[in-house]
Write a protein that holds these residues in place. Structure first.
Motif, PDB file in Angstrom:
ATOM      1  N   VAL A   1       0.839  -1.185   0.000  1.00  0.00           N
ATOM      2  CA  VAL A   1       0.000   0.000   0.000  1.00  0.00           C
ATOM      3  C   VAL A   1       0.881   1.244   0.000  1.00  0.00           C
ATOM      4  CG1 VAL A   1      -1.782   1.273   1.270  1.00  0.00           C
ATOM      5  CG2 VAL A   1      -1.825  -1.219   1.240  1.00  0.00           C
ATOM      6  N   GLU A   2       0.641   2.127  -0.969  1.00  0.00           N
ATOM      7  CA  GLU A   2       1.342   3.409  -0.995  1.00  0.00           C
ATOM      8  C   GLU A   2       0.595   4.356  -0.066  1.00  0.00           C
ATOM      9  OE1 GLU A   2       2.392   7.040  -4.037  1.00  0.00           O
ATOM     10  OE2 GLU A   2       2.016   5.062  -4.859  1.00  0.00           O
ATOM     11  N   PRO A   3       1.269   4.866   0.973  1.00  0.00           N
ATOM     12  CA  PRO A   3       0.586   5.734   1.931  1.00  0.00           C
ATOM     13  C   PRO A   3       0.027   6.997   1.279  1.00  0.00           C
ATOM     14  CG  PRO A   3       2.746   5.077   2.752  1.00  0.00           C
ATOM     15  CD  PRO A   3       2.669   4.647   1.315  1.00  0.00           C
ATOM     16  N   ALA A   4      -1.113   7.442   1.772  1.00  0.00           N
ATOM     17  CA  ALA A   4      -1.730   8.669   1.262  1.00  0.00           C
ATOM     18  C   ALA A   4      -0.995   9.900   1.782  1.00  0.00           C
ATOM     19  CB  ALA A   4      -3.198   8.726   1.674  1.00  0.00           C
ATOM     20  N   ALA A   5      -0.390   9.770   2.967  1.00  0.00           N
ATOM     21  CA  ALA A   5       0.329  10.904   3.569  1.00  0.00           C
ATOM     22  C   ALA A   5       1.735  11.000   2.993  1.00  0.00           C
ATOM     23  CB  ALA A   5       0.407  10.726   5.078  1.00  0.00           C
ATOM     24  N   LYS A   6       2.226  12.211   2.884  1.00  0.00           N
ATOM     25  CA  LYS A   6       3.605  12.468   2.460  1.00  0.00           C
ATOM     26  C   LYS A   6       4.431  12.678   3.726  1.00  0.00           C
ATOM     27  CE  LYS A   6       2.430  12.421  -1.831  1.00  0.00           C
ATOM     28  NZ  LYS A   6       2.452  11.148  -2.479  1.00  0.00           N
ATOM     29  N   PHE A   7       5.103  11.637   4.178  1.00  0.00           N
ATOM     30  CA  PHE A   7       5.807  11.688   5.448  1.00  0.00           C
ATOM     31  C   PHE A   7       7.035  12.582   5.422  1.00  0.00           C
ATOM     32  CE2 PHE A   7       3.452   7.671   5.674  1.00  0.00           C
ATOM     33  CZ  PHE A   7       2.750   7.915   6.839  1.00  0.00           C
ATOM     34  N   ASP A   8       7.496  12.987   4.244  1.00  0.00           N
ATOM     35  CA  ASP A   8       8.661  13.865   4.171  1.00  0.00           C
ATOM     36  C   ASP A   8       8.291  15.336   4.342  1.00  0.00           C
ATOM     37  OD1 ASP A   8       7.331  13.804   1.743  1.00  0.00           O
ATOM     38  OD2 ASP A   8       9.131  14.023   0.541  1.00  0.00           O
ATOM     39  N   HIS A   9       7.008  15.642   4.487  1.00  0.00           N
ATOM     40  CA  HIS A   9       6.571  17.027   4.666  1.00  0.00           C
ATOM     41  C   HIS A   9       5.798  17.242   5.969  1.00  0.00           C
ATOM     42  CE1 HIS A   9       7.233  17.030   0.251  1.00  0.00           C
ATOM     43  NE2 HIS A   9       7.731  18.214   0.536  1.00  0.00           N
ATOM     44  N   LEU A  10       6.068  16.425   6.987  1.00  0.00           N
ATOM     45  CA  LEU A  10       5.372  16.573   8.257  1.00  0.00           C
ATOM     46  C   LEU A  10       5.914  17.784   9.007  1.00  0.00           C
ATOM     47  CD1 LEU A  10       5.193  12.895   9.558  1.00  0.00           C
ATOM     48  CD2 LEU A  10       3.377  14.238   8.545  1.00  0.00           C
TER      49      LEU A  10
END
Length: 73
Positions: free
Chosen positions: A50-59
């Motif tokens: 599953v490709e996460p919906a959130a962009k974890f590099d922009h938290l």
């Protein structure tokens, strides 16, 4: 994502959302999109990438919630 029932149809592009049935997360939160799926261990379940919906590099903010230890004095 693992331990998907063998009778559930999972295909590329399906959107994964929370069910709310575990009383941990509310119903309807988008988790991500299925990239691929395959038969799981022993052929009894399925597994999906599953490709996460959130962009974890922009938290900007992250909250850590720790539940109290109920056995503590």
């Amino acid at each position: 994502m693992s331990k998907i029932d063998e009778n559930d149809v999972v295909k590329e592009g399906d959107i994964i959302i929370t069910s709310g049935s575990g009383n941990v997360l509310p119903k309807g939160l988008i988790i991500g999109t299925v990239v691929s799926s395959q038969v799981g261990d022993f052929g009894l379940t399925q597994t999906a990438q599953v490709e996460p919906a959130a962009k974890f590099d922009h938290l900007n903010d992250v909250f850590v919630v720790v539940t109290p230890d109920v056995d503590a004095p």
